[in-house]
Write a protein that holds these residues in place. Sequence first.
Motif, short mmCIF file in Angstrom:
data_model
loop_
_atom_site.label_atom_id
_atom_site.label_comp_id
_atom_site.label_asym_id
_atom_site.label_seq_id
_atom_site.Cartn_x
_atom_site.Cartn_y
_atom_site.Cartn_z
N ILE A 102 0.84 -1.20 0.00
CA ILE A 102 0.00 0.00 0.00
C ILE A 102 0.88 1.26 0.00
O ILE A 102 1.92 1.31 0.65
CB ILE A 102 -0.91 0.02 1.24
CG1 ILE A 102 -1.80 -1.24 1.25
CG2 ILE A 102 -1.77 1.28 1.29
CD1 ILE A 102 -2.73 -1.37 0.08
N CYS A 103 0.43 2.27 -0.72
CA CYS A 103 1.16 3.53 -0.82
C CYS A 103 1.23 4.22 0.55
O CYS A 103 0.21 4.34 1.22
CB CYS A 103 0.48 4.44 -1.83
SG CYS A 103 1.20 6.09 -1.90
N ASN A 104 2.39 4.67 0.93
CA ASN A 104 2.57 5.33 2.22
C ASN A 104 1.76 6.62 2.32
O ASN A 104 1.31 7.01 3.39
CB ASN A 104 4.04 5.66 2.46
CG ASN A 104 4.89 4.41 2.53
OD1 ASN A 104 4.37 3.32 2.70
ND2 ASN A 104 6.19 4.57 2.37
N SER A 105 1.59 7.30 1.19
CA SER A 105 0.90 8.59 1.20
C SER A 105 -0.60 8.44 1.10
O SER A 105 -1.36 9.08 1.82
CB SER A 105 1.40 9.45 0.04
OG SER A 105 2.79 9.61 0.13
N CYS A 106 -1.05 7.57 0.20
CA CYS A 106 -2.49 7.46 -0.06
C CYS A 106 -3.18 6.49 0.90
O CYS A 106 -4.39 6.56 1.08
CB CYS A 106 -2.72 7.02 -1.51
SG CYS A 106 -1.97 8.15 -2.70
N LYS A 107 -2.44 5.55 1.46
CA LYS A 107 -2.94 4.61 2.46
C LYS A 107 -3.95 3.59 1.94
O LYS A 107 -4.13 2.55 2.56
CB LYS A 107 -3.57 5.35 3.66
CG LYS A 107 -2.68 6.41 4.27
CD LYS A 107 -1.43 5.81 4.89
CE LYS A 107 -0.58 6.89 5.57
NZ LYS A 107 0.74 6.38 5.98
N GLU B 108 -1.42 8.60 -10.36
CA GLU B 108 -2.47 8.78 -9.37
C GLU B 108 -2.03 9.37 -8.03
O GLU B 108 -2.77 10.13 -7.41
CB GLU B 108 -3.12 7.41 -9.08
CG GLU B 108 -3.77 6.76 -10.29
CD GLU B 108 -4.16 5.31 -10.01
OE1 GLU B 108 -4.74 4.69 -10.92
OE2 GLU B 108 -3.89 4.80 -8.91
N CYS B 109 -0.85 9.00 -7.58
CA CYS B 109 -0.45 9.30 -6.20
C CYS B 109 -0.52 10.81 -5.91
O CYS B 109 0.08 11.62 -6.62
CB CYS B 109 0.95 8.77 -5.94
SG CYS B 109 1.40 8.92 -4.20
N ARG B 110 -1.24 11.14 -4.85
CA ARG B 110 -1.40 12.56 -4.54
C ARG B 110 -0.12 13.20 -4.00
O ARG B 110 0.01 14.42 -3.99
CB ARG B 110 -2.54 12.76 -3.54
CG ARG B 110 -2.45 11.95 -2.28
CD ARG B 110 -3.63 12.30 -1.37
NE ARG B 110 -3.75 11.35 -0.27
CZ ARG B 110 -4.81 10.59 -0.08
NH1 ARG B 110 -5.83 10.63 -0.93
NH2 ARG B 110 -4.87 9.77 0.94
N GLU C 14 1.78 2.45 -12.13
CA GLU C 14 0.69 3.32 -12.60
C GLU C 14 0.27 4.30 -11.50
O GLU C 14 0.04 5.48 -11.77
CB GLU C 14 -0.52 2.47 -13.02
CG GLU C 14 -0.33 1.68 -14.29
CD GLU C 14 0.39 0.36 -14.03
OE1 GLU C 14 0.75 0.08 -12.87
OE2 GLU C 14 0.61 -0.39 -15.02
N HIS C 15 0.19 3.79 -10.27
CA HIS C 15 -0.20 4.67 -9.18
C HIS C 15 0.85 5.76 -8.95
O HIS C 15 0.53 6.94 -8.78
CB HIS C 15 -0.38 3.86 -7.89
CG HIS C 15 -0.70 4.71 -6.70
ND1 HIS C 15 -1.95 5.28 -6.52
CD2 HIS C 15 0.06 5.13 -5.66
CE1 HIS C 15 -1.93 6.01 -5.40
NE2 HIS C 15 -0.72 5.93 -4.86
N TYR C 16 2.08 5.35 -8.96
CA TYR C 16 3.18 6.30 -8.75
C TYR C 16 3.19 7.41 -9.80
O TYR C 16 3.31 8.60 -9.46
CB TYR C 16 4.50 5.51 -8.77
CG TYR C 16 5.74 6.36 -8.85
CD1 TYR C 16 6.04 7.31 -7.88
CD2 TYR C 16 6.64 6.18 -9.90
CE1 TYR C 16 7.19 8.07 -7.95
CE2 TYR C 16 7.80 6.94 -9.98
CZ TYR C 16 8.07 7.89 -9.01
OH TYR C 16 9.20 8.65 -9.08
ZN ZN Z 1 -0.04 7.23 -3.40
#
Ligand code: ZN
Length: 255
Positions: free
Chosen positions: A151-156, A168-170, A163-165
């Motif tokens: 799981i992404c540390n920022s988005c949780k 999408e990643c905020r 693709e997320h990196y």
């Molecule tokens: Zn993220």
Amino acid sequence: MAHKALRAITRKEQGSANFEIKIAWITAHLGAEGNELVDKAAKEVVERMSDSFDLLPLYLAKCRSSLPARLSALKQVHNTKLRWMWRKKWKASPRYVQYAKTFKDSCFHKESRGVTRGVIRNQLSLLIQLHTGHAPLNRHLHHIGKFKTEICNSCKDRIKSMEHYLLECRAYKDDRHKMVSGLEGDDKACMRTLFSKHNGIKALLQCVEDTKRLQKTFSDVSPHNLIKMDDELENAGTGKCDYNWPQDGNEEQVG
Ligand SMILES: [Zn+2]
């Protein structure tokens, strides 16, 4: 044979006044002008045997089928055969399907390598690892047992994949905005452009550099070298890049 010849010579010369036989080892024919010329001519004929029968003497040309072929020609035929066998075996491999799916429409396709012209080693490693899902992001690190979660540390609540990196990643919103501002199309088209067009690769490298997320692994990947190369080509009046990207729907071989 030597003894037989020696006896014959002795018998013949037995009555001669100053007859003497001296036996010594010599290198056969060394320095004999005629012999050297014959050796040279024979080697030349063998070297170009497969394509210059017209140059052969008539008595040799008549038996051309029994003469040895040129060594380089034999090597060329052998290598061609090996390549054909390898390609056939590779395309029958279950890995080929995944390979073709992964690299089709990317700058790593053999028909599109001009797109990555000027890309240096750490940049290329980054591009390949991102494209194949092997970049050290949470998803891959978790998969190989090097990180507790994918799981992404920022988005949780999202898996940190490539693709997320990138899309999408905020945490990287501003960097991403800068990256896609010069690219056309939706996320899918944008992703394709990032890995298949020269401008896309430059934007991608700059974005990764700006996020600092992969700096520990790949160090500085900013595309300053590519920008400089493009400027030099433009100044030289040769155009920016001789892209060789296949058109949509035009199936190309991958291998
Ligand atoms: Zn993220």
